[in-house]
Design a protein around this motif. Structure first.
Motif, PDB file in Angstrom:
ATOM      1  N   PRO A   1       0.679  -0.842   0.095  1.00  0.00           N
ATOM      2  CA  PRO A   1       0.361  -0.118   0.140  1.00  0.00           C
ATOM      3  C   PRO A   1       0.787   0.738   0.120  1.00  0.00           C
ATOM      4  O   PRO A   1       2.229   1.506   0.431  1.00  0.00           O
ATOM      5  N   GLU A   2       0.046   2.508  -0.298  1.00  0.00           N
ATOM      6  CA  GLU A   2       0.970   3.102  -0.268  1.00  0.00           C
ATOM      7  C   GLU A   2       0.780   4.513   0.982  1.00  0.00           C
ATOM      8  O   GLU A   2      -0.685   3.899   1.399  1.00  0.00           O
ATOM      9  N   THR A   3       1.436   5.243   1.354  1.00  0.00           N
ATOM     10  CA  THR A   3       1.047   5.839   3.089  1.00  0.00           C
ATOM     11  C   THR A   3       0.600   7.033   2.269  1.00  0.00           C
ATOM     12  O   THR A   3       0.495   7.939   1.459  1.00  0.00           O
ATOM     13  N   PHE A   4      -0.163   7.807   3.402  1.00  0.00           N
ATOM     14  CA  PHE A   4      -0.586   9.320   3.230  1.00  0.00           C
ATOM     15  C   PHE A   4      -0.382   9.899   4.505  1.00  0.00           C
ATOM     16  O   PHE A   4      -0.544   8.846   5.611  1.00  0.00           O
ATOM     17  N   ARG A   5      -0.313  10.853   4.043  1.00  0.00           N
ATOM     18  CA  ARG A   5      -0.059  11.758   5.815  1.00  0.00           C
ATOM     19  C   ARG A   5      -1.334  12.217   5.645  1.00  0.00           C
ATOM     20  O   ARG A   5      -2.215  13.648   4.480  1.00  0.00           O
ATOM     21  N   GLY A   6      -1.905  13.195   7.047  1.00  0.00           N
ATOM     22  CA  GLY A   6      -3.132  14.396   7.065  1.00  0.00           C
ATOM     23  C   GLY A   6      -4.205  13.424   7.169  1.00  0.00           C
ATOM     24  O   GLY A   6      -4.458  12.211   6.396  1.00  0.00           O
ATOM     25  N   PRO A   7      -5.889  13.772   6.838  1.00  0.00           N
ATOM     26  CA  PRO A   7      -6.780  13.507   6.094  1.00  0.00           C
ATOM     27  C   PRO A   7      -7.601  13.126   4.982  1.00  0.00           C
ATOM     28  O   PRO A   7      -8.330  12.482   5.018  1.00  0.00           O
ATOM     29  N   GLN A   8      -6.384  13.843   4.310  1.00  0.00           N
ATOM     30  CA  GLN A   8      -7.319  13.758   2.946  1.00  0.00           C
ATOM     31  C   GLN A   8      -5.993  12.901   2.155  1.00  0.00           C
ATOM     32  O   GLN A   8      -5.030  12.832   2.301  1.00  0.00           O
ATOM     33  N   ILE A   9      -6.460  12.193   0.983  1.00  0.00           N
ATOM     34  CA  ILE A   9      -4.947  11.174  -0.164  1.00  0.00           C
ATOM     35  C   ILE A   9      -5.686  12.322  -1.632  1.00  0.00           C
ATOM     36  O   ILE A   9      -6.137  12.338  -2.189  1.00  0.00           O
ATOM     37  N   ASP A  10      -4.264  12.057  -1.613  1.00  0.00           N
ATOM     38  CA  ASP A  10      -4.086  13.060  -3.007  1.00  0.00           C
ATOM     39  C   ASP A  10      -4.357  11.656  -4.461  1.00  0.00           C
ATOM     40  O   ASP A  10      -3.465  11.183  -4.409  1.00  0.00           O
ATOM     41  N   VAL A  11      -4.796  10.973  -5.183  1.00  0.00           N
ATOM     42  CA  VAL A  11      -4.930  10.145  -6.566  1.00  0.00           C
ATOM     43  C   VAL A  11      -4.405  10.846  -6.847  1.00  0.00           C
ATOM     44  O   VAL A  11      -3.622   9.669  -8.271  1.00  0.00           O
ATOM     45  N   GLY A  12      -4.598  11.988  -7.906  1.00  0.00           N
ATOM     46  CA  GLY A  12      -3.913  12.819  -9.177  1.00  0.00           C
ATOM     47  C   GLY A  12      -2.580  12.133  -9.638  1.00  0.00           C
ATOM     48  O   GLY A  12      -2.773  11.761  -9.951  1.00  0.00           O
ATOM     49  N   PRO A  13      -1.971  12.147  -8.233  1.00  0.00           N
ATOM     50  CA  PRO A  13      -0.031  11.684  -8.718  1.00  0.00           C
ATOM     51  C   PRO A  13      -0.154  10.255  -9.405  1.00  0.00           C
ATOM     52  O   PRO A  13       0.556   9.268 -10.385  1.00  0.00           O
ATOM     53  N   PHE A  14      -1.052   9.452  -8.922  1.00  0.00           N
ATOM     54  CA  PHE A  14      -1.501   7.931  -9.234  1.00  0.00           C
ATOM     55  C   PHE A  14      -2.394   8.213 -10.159  1.00  0.00           C
ATOM     56  O   PHE A  14      -2.599   6.792 -11.155  1.00  0.00           O
TER      57      PHE A  14
END
Length: 193
Positions: A126-139
């Motif tokens: 899995p990819e990791t994220f920080r904070g309350p939001q995930i940015d799917v754009g780069p993927f």
């Protein structure tokens, strides 16, 4: 809900990871003209005519988020044979899993140069994220990039074989002999040839 924005990356698509409904969140994304132009520059292609994604974001193993669905794009690249614009339709399945940084589900960092950690339960970590939001754009951008034809060309155009080592006994001239015929006449005359 998601909120596409133009920022440092050509495509930004934010998902509020902590506010996902139990049944999952349906996301329909269509890149606007500025995003498509920025993505074309980022990918170094002529044009992105269309980019759409139909995705579902749902909870994964308690604290993670799985985003899956389909990605459609129409891309225009320069033909490697004729240098003319060539259109390509891309229709790809999309699936990525995200976990918060520090999660027990996050990929195990490698502690040594010769150590490899293998998770037998997952094909892709899995990819990791920080904070309350995930940015799917780069993927999404990565999926488009991986779907690009590395050698775009018209369907009726083929590479022709080129003999790089002609047989001098057969009277065939080398590529360098052919190039000497392309030198302008004035240059030859100026050298006294």
């Amino acid at each position: 809900m998601s909120n596409p924005q133009t920022g440092p990356d050509p495509i930004r698509l934010h998902i509020a990871a902590e506010k996902l409904p139990r049944d999952g969140l349906e996301i329909r994304y269509e890149a606007n003209e500025a995003e498509r132009a920025a993505l074309a520059r980022h990918l170094d292609i002529l044009e992105v005519r269309e980019l759409r994604a139909d995705l579902t974001a749902s909870r994964w193993r308690g604290e993670g988020v799985k985003v899956k669905g389909s990605l459609r794009a129409t891309l225009v690249q320069e033909s490697v044979v004729t240098l003319e614009p060539v259109s390509q339709a891309l229709n790809e399945a999309f699936e990525t899993t995200f976990v918060p940084e520090g999660s027990r589900l996050a990929p195990v960092p490698q502690t040594g140069e010769n150590e490899i950690h293998v998770d037998l339960e997952s094909e892709d970590p899995p990819e990791t994220f920080r904070g309350p939001q995930i940015d799917v754009g780069p993927f999404l951008m990565e999926a488009v990039s991986l779907g690009l034809d590395p050698y775009p060309r018209e369907s009726d155009v083929a590479f022709e074989a080129v003999d790089t080592d002609p047989d001098p006994k057969a009277g065939v001239r080398s590529a360098f002999d052919v190039l000497t015929t392309l030198v302008p006449r004035e240059t030859k005359d100026a050298k006294g040839e």
